[in-house]
Design a protein around this motif. Structure first.
Motif, mmCIF file in Angstrom:
data_model
loop_
_atom_site.group_PDB
_atom_site.id
_atom_site.type_symbol
_atom_site.label_atom_id
_atom_site.label_comp_id
_atom_site.label_asym_id
_atom_site.label_seq_id
_atom_site.Cartn_x
_atom_site.Cartn_y
_atom_site.Cartn_z
ATOM 1 N N LEU A 21 -5.216 -8.198 4.840
ATOM 2 C CA LEU A 21 -5.574 -9.553 5.301
ATOM 3 C C LEU A 21 -6.021 -10.442 4.150
ATOM 4 C CD1 LEU A 21 -7.679 -8.452 8.421
ATOM 5 C CD2 LEU A 21 -5.246 -9.032 8.384
ATOM 6 N N GLU A 22 -5.328 -10.360 3.032
ATOM 7 C CA GLU A 22 -5.730 -11.131 1.854
ATOM 8 C C GLU A 22 -5.448 -12.624 2.046
ATOM 9 O OE1 GLU A 22 -3.926 -9.544 -1.635
ATOM 10 O OE2 GLU A 22 -4.892 -7.577 -1.432
ATOM 11 N N PRO A 23 -6.299 -13.474 1.452
ATOM 12 C CA PRO A 23 -6.037 -14.917 1.503
ATOM 13 C C PRO A 23 -4.680 -15.228 0.854
ATOM 14 C CG PRO A 23 -8.250 -14.456 0.666
ATOM 15 C CD PRO A 23 -7.525 -13.141 0.717
ATOM 16 N N LYS A 24 -3.952 -16.118 1.437
ATOM 17 C CA LYS A 24 -2.642 -16.559 0.935
ATOM 18 C C LYS A 24 -1.601 -15.437 0.871
ATOM 19 C CE LYS A 24 -4.639 -20.356 -1.751
ATOM 20 N NZ LYS A 24 -4.753 -20.995 -3.077
ATOM 21 N N ALA A 84 6.362 -24.260 5.929
ATOM 22 C CA ALA A 84 4.937 -24.515 5.678
ATOM 23 C C ALA A 84 4.119 -24.284 6.948
ATOM 24 C CB ALA A 84 4.746 -25.939 5.168
ATOM 25 N N GLY A 85 4.633 -24.741 8.079
ATOM 26 C CA GLY A 85 3.916 -24.553 9.342
ATOM 27 C C GLY A 85 3.859 -23.094 9.755
ATOM 28 N N LEU A 86 4.959 -22.374 9.553
ATOM 29 C CA LEU A 86 4.976 -20.949 9.860
ATOM 30 C C LEU A 86 3.961 -20.204 8.990
ATOM 31 C CD1 LEU A 86 6.383 -18.429 11.173
ATOM 32 C CD2 LEU A 86 7.937 -18.445 9.209
ATOM 33 N N THR A 87 3.965 -20.524 7.696
ATOM 34 C CA THR A 87 3.040 -19.863 6.767
ATOM 35 C C THR A 87 1.590 -20.155 7.152
ATOM 36 O OG1 THR A 87 4.676 -20.158 5.000
ATOM 37 C CG2 THR A 87 2.419 -19.624 4.345
ATOM 38 N N LYS A 88 1.307 -21.402 7.456
ATOM 39 C CA LYS A 88 -0.062 -21.791 7.837
ATOM 40 C C LYS A 88 -0.496 -21.076 9.110
ATOM 41 C CE LYS A 88 -2.891 -25.851 8.997
ATOM 42 N NZ LYS A 88 -2.862 -27.340 9.189
ATOM 43 N N GLY A 89 0.406 -21.024 10.083
ATOM 44 C CA GLY A 89 0.059 -20.376 11.340
ATOM 45 C C GLY A 89 -0.221 -18.895 11.181
ATOM 46 N N LEU A 90 0.626 -18.193 10.445
ATOM 47 C CA LEU A 90 0.430 -16.756 10.254
ATOM 48 C C LEU A 90 -0.816 -16.483 9.424
ATOM 49 C CD1 LEU A 90 4.140 -15.699 9.593
ATOM 50 C CD2 LEU A 90 2.808 -15.377 11.689
ATOM 51 N N ASP A 149 -6.506 -14.815 8.700
ATOM 52 C CA ASP A 149 -7.837 -15.244 8.243
ATOM 53 C C ASP A 149 -8.873 -15.116 9.356
ATOM 54 O OD1 ASP A 149 -6.741 -15.824 5.797
ATOM 55 O OD2 ASP A 149 -6.687 -18.006 6.092
ATOM 56 N N LYS A 150 -8.436 -15.377 10.582
ATOM 57 C CA LYS A 150 -9.382 -15.305 11.706
ATOM 58 C C LYS A 150 -9.955 -13.893 11.834
ATOM 59 C CE LYS A 150 -9.586 -16.025 16.740
ATOM 60 N NZ LYS A 150 -10.774 -16.868 16.733
ATOM 61 N N VAL A 151 -9.102 -12.894 11.660
ATOM 62 C CA VAL A 151 -9.572 -11.510 11.717
ATOM 63 C C VAL A 151 -10.387 -11.185 10.466
ATOM 64 C CG1 VAL A 151 -8.876 -9.091 11.842
ATOM 65 C CG2 VAL A 151 -7.576 -10.826 13.083
ATOM 66 N N ALA A 152 -9.875 -11.592 9.300
ATOM 67 C CA ALA A 152 -10.552 -11.271 8.039
ATOM 68 C C ALA A 152 -11.970 -11.824 8.006
ATOM 69 C CB ALA A 152 -9.745 -11.819 6.866
ATOM 70 N N ASN A 153 -12.166 -12.977 8.634
ATOM 71 C CA ASN A 153 -13.473 -13.634 8.586
ATOM 72 C C ASN A 153 -14.394 -13.243 9.730
ATOM 73 O OD1 ASN A 153 -12.645 -15.029 6.269
ATOM 74 N ND2 ASN A 153 -11.768 -16.707 7.480
ATOM 75 N N ASP A 154 -13.936 -12.365 10.599
ATOM 76 C CA ASP A 154 -14.755 -11.930 11.736
ATOM 77 C C ASP A 154 -15.493 -10.648 11.340
ATOM 78 O OD1 ASP A 154 -15.848 -11.035 14.108
ATOM 79 O OD2 ASP A 154 -14.080 -11.516 15.316
ATOM 80 N N SER A 155 -16.761 -10.767 11.059
ATOM 81 C CA SER A 155 -17.532 -9.616 10.565
ATOM 82 C C SER A 155 -17.694 -8.530 11.613
ATOM 83 C CB SER A 155 -18.915 -10.088 10.074
ATOM 84 O OG SER A 155 -19.618 -10.696 11.142
ATOM 85 N N SER A 156 -17.437 -8.849 12.891
ATOM 86 C CA SER A 156 -17.602 -7.834 13.937
ATOM 87 C C SER A 156 -16.400 -6.897 14.017
ATOM 88 C CB SER A 156 -17.810 -8.513 15.292
ATOM 89 O OG SER A 156 -16.626 -9.145 15.735
ATOM 90 N N VAL A 157 -15.325 -7.236 13.315
ATOM 91 C CA VAL A 157 -14.104 -6.427 13.378
ATOM 92 C C VAL A 157 -14.093 -5.430 12.217
ATOM 93 C CG1 VAL A 157 -11.584 -6.444 13.308
ATOM 94 C CG2 VAL A 157 -12.819 -8.274 14.485
ATOM 95 N N LYS A 158 -14.002 -4.150 12.577
ATOM 96 C CA LYS A 158 -13.865 -3.111 11.560
ATOM 97 C C LYS A 158 -12.520 -3.262 10.875
ATOM 98 C CE LYS A 158 -14.652 1.014 9.584
ATOM 99 N NZ LYS A 158 -15.784 1.301 8.691
ATOM 100 N N LYS A 159 -12.521 -3.357 9.554
ATOM 101 C CA LYS A 159 -11.282 -3.619 8.826
ATOM 102 C C LYS A 159 -10.634 -2.334 8.325
ATOM 103 C CE LYS A 159 -12.105 -8.083 9.009
ATOM 104 N NZ LYS A 159 -13.516 -8.141 9.396
ATOM 105 N N LEU A 160 -9.292 -2.350 8.360
ATOM 106 C CA LEU A 160 -8.538 -1.284 7.712
ATOM 107 C C LEU A 160 -8.513 -1.545 6.217
ATOM 108 C CD1 LEU A 160 -5.331 -0.964 9.950
ATOM 109 C CD2 LEU A 160 -7.152 0.726 9.728
ATOM 110 N N LYS A 161 -8.667 -0.518 5.410
ATOM 111 C CA LYS A 161 -8.506 -0.658 3.966
ATOM 112 C C LYS A 161 -7.325 0.207 3.554
ATOM 113 C CE LYS A 161 -9.535 -2.076 -0.163
ATOM 114 N NZ LYS A 161 -9.319 -3.502 -0.535
ATOM 115 N N VAL A 162 -6.255 -0.440 3.158
ATOM 116 C CA VAL A 162 -5.033 0.269 2.795
ATOM 117 C C VAL A 162 -4.834 0.158 1.295
ATOM 118 C CG1 VAL A 162 -2.564 0.481 3.227
ATOM 119 C CG2 VAL A 162 -4.073 -0.333 5.039
ATOM 120 N N THR A 163 -4.682 1.281 0.636
ATOM 121 C CA THR A 163 -4.603 1.275 -0.829
ATOM 122 C C THR A 163 -3.272 1.778 -1.376
ATOM 123 O OG1 THR A 163 -5.603 3.480 -0.925
ATOM 124 C CG2 THR A 163 -7.086 1.575 -1.066
#
Length: 472
Positions: A252-255, A446-452, A457-471
């Motif tokens: 869920l990286e920015p950009k 541009a609209g597709l990219t912004k929407g996705l 970002d909505k998930v990434a910024n939600d501290s209540s959601v346990k995140k997967l860390k894939v390496t």
């Protein structure tokens, strides 16, 4: 685990919030399905029998078992096949309920603390695993048990089949069907017209012009399956740009959606939309009706899907179609991963809720499904492989699509990849909105990219959601 627990009260809060979210946020919020079991009612558990090699989970004879199965491309009678074996062996009474509304029907039951004993949590309305994974039984003991032929199940399945259903170290979902994601076409139609299956997006666009000259379209889509093009775009970009594309999306990286490889694929798709290579009206068309415009009417000549497509369209496929799959297209002829690379993973995630009345019954059905008899029945009748090895003969039971899946897997070798973030966070419903708009020509790249990116970002910024860390 710190997954997102949600009570009735929180679901109501989510529903209110969803009404205020536009245009992409609603389904993500409303998909939350966890429970603290706050209805308070303790369910009477059926007495368990002593465990043994023949009864590894202690299923009580003559008890009742309930299974709710996603009724999608594979149908549900393959589960019924296995439940009949269980009922015959243990004198149990199993009720199998098919549905396409997994989240809508089962979220309230998780909240109420009375979920069924076995669920196929699949389809566009599946429950995001991040909301329920801590309320599911671990299935490690299933793989350690013997199948109905007396062989340890772990020794009968393909390597890494636990991976798609393992979240933060917990094996919570048994994905039953081996799925190959590809682009499908009629070899008969292509041979008749002298067309070659494309390998790059430039070749695809050129093919679109040839199809148009014959009065046909390149692609078709249906409203509930618009995200098949989301999968095609991601797989194509991952092959073009390498694993760094996949890792950015998974984490869920920015950009992440602005990666050059993704942008190149989006632009190629946008060209197809602008040139009129998609059958119009997909956003208002039921997805199997849309698919029939490819498999039966042959208005469109290519369709991206998983290996379930042949079975799903069995009754709506033109005679002599010779359904064949090819790996998804790359942007250039020198991608970072070979063209033959594939996304392939075990799919159809079966889960056993911890608060089920008869979790032993749920696990016993899975044990039967993983036995050779039931796995062979699935492959023969669904025309797709399961995670159980050596159940598909070389002639693919007469299926050209099944033979091509085997050929593609062989050609890919070790260049097989998968990703979990969409399923884990339950993003499909939100992404459908964006993709239906893009394929309809209402959103540009541009609209597709912004929407996705907004959805990620909505998930990434939600501290209540346990995140997967894939390496890797």
């Amino acid at each position: 685990m710190n997954t997102r627990r949600v009570t009735r009260r929180r679901i109501l809060q989510g529903a209110v919030g969803a009404a205020a979210l536009a245009p992409f946020g609603g389904a993500l919020t409303s998909c939350a399905a966890g429970t603290t079991g706050d209805s308070g009612a303790k369910k009477k558990q059926p007495a368990k029998s002593a465990t043994s090699a023949n009864n590894p989970f202690g299923l009580e004879k003559s008890s009742s078992v309930e299974a709710v199965i996603f009724n999608g491309g594979y149908g549900y009678d393959y589960v019924t096949f296995a439940t009949k074996q269980v009922d015959g062996k243990f004198s149990t009474k199993t009720k199998v309920t098919p549905t396409t509304q997994i989240a809508q029907q089962l979220q309230p039951r998780f909240v109420g603390g009375n979920p069924p004993d076995l669920i196929d949590n699949s389809g566009a309305n599946q429950i995001g695993f991040n909301t329920i994974v801590d309320q599911l039984e671990s299935l490690d003991d299933l793989f350690e048990s013997n199948n109905y032929e007396g062989t340890k199940i772990a020794d009968t399945v393909y390597p890494h089949v636990k991976d798609p259903g393992t979240f933060s170290g917990k094996f919570a979902a048994m994905n039953y069907a081996m799925t190959v994601y590809a682009v499908w076409y009629s070899k008969t139609l292509f041979d008749q017209n002298g067309w070659t299956a494309p390998k790059t997006w430039d070749e695809t666009i050129a093919l679109g012009e040839k199809a148009k000259a014959k009065g046909k379209y390149l692609f078709v889509w249906g409203k509930e399956a618009a995200t098949y093009y989301h999968t095609l775009a991601m797989d194509s970009a991952i092959k073009e740009g390498g694993p760094e594309v996949r890792l950015a999306l998974e984490n869920l990286e920015p950009k992440a959606w602005s990666h050059p490889a993704l942008q190149q694929v989006f632009k190629a798709m946008e060209t197809c939309v602008k040139k009129g290579y998609f059958v119009p009206g997909g956003a208002g068309t039921q997805f199997t009706s849309a698919q029939a415009k490819w498999s039966n009417d042959q208005q469109a000549i290519l369709y991206p899907s998983g290996g379930w497509i042949e079975n799903e369209m069995k009754k709506a496929t033109k005679a002599g179609f010779t359904m064949t799959g090819i790996p998804e297209m790359t942007v250039t002829d020198s991608p970072k991963m070979p063209y033959e690379s594939l996304r392939s993973a075990a799919g159809e995630p079966f889960i056993v809720p911890s608060k089920a009345k008869n979790s032993a019954g749920g696990k016993e059905i899975l044990r039967a499904m993983l036995s050779k008899d039931a796995a062979t029945n699935f492959s023969k009748t669904r025309l797709a492989p399961t995670i159980v090895k050596d159940t598909v003969p070389s002639d693919g039971f007469g299926s050209s699509a099944l033979v091509s899946q085997t050929s593609m897997l062989s050609a890919a070798g070790t260049n097989v990849f998968n990703y979990q973030f969409g399923t884990y966070y339950g993003l499909n419903a939100d992404q459908l909105t964006v993709w239906n708009s893009f394929l309809s020509g209402k959103l540009d790249v541009a609209g597709l990219t912004k929407g996705l990116q907004q959805i990620s970002d909505k998930v990434a910024n939600d501290s209540s959601v346990k995140k997967l860390k894939v390496t890797s």
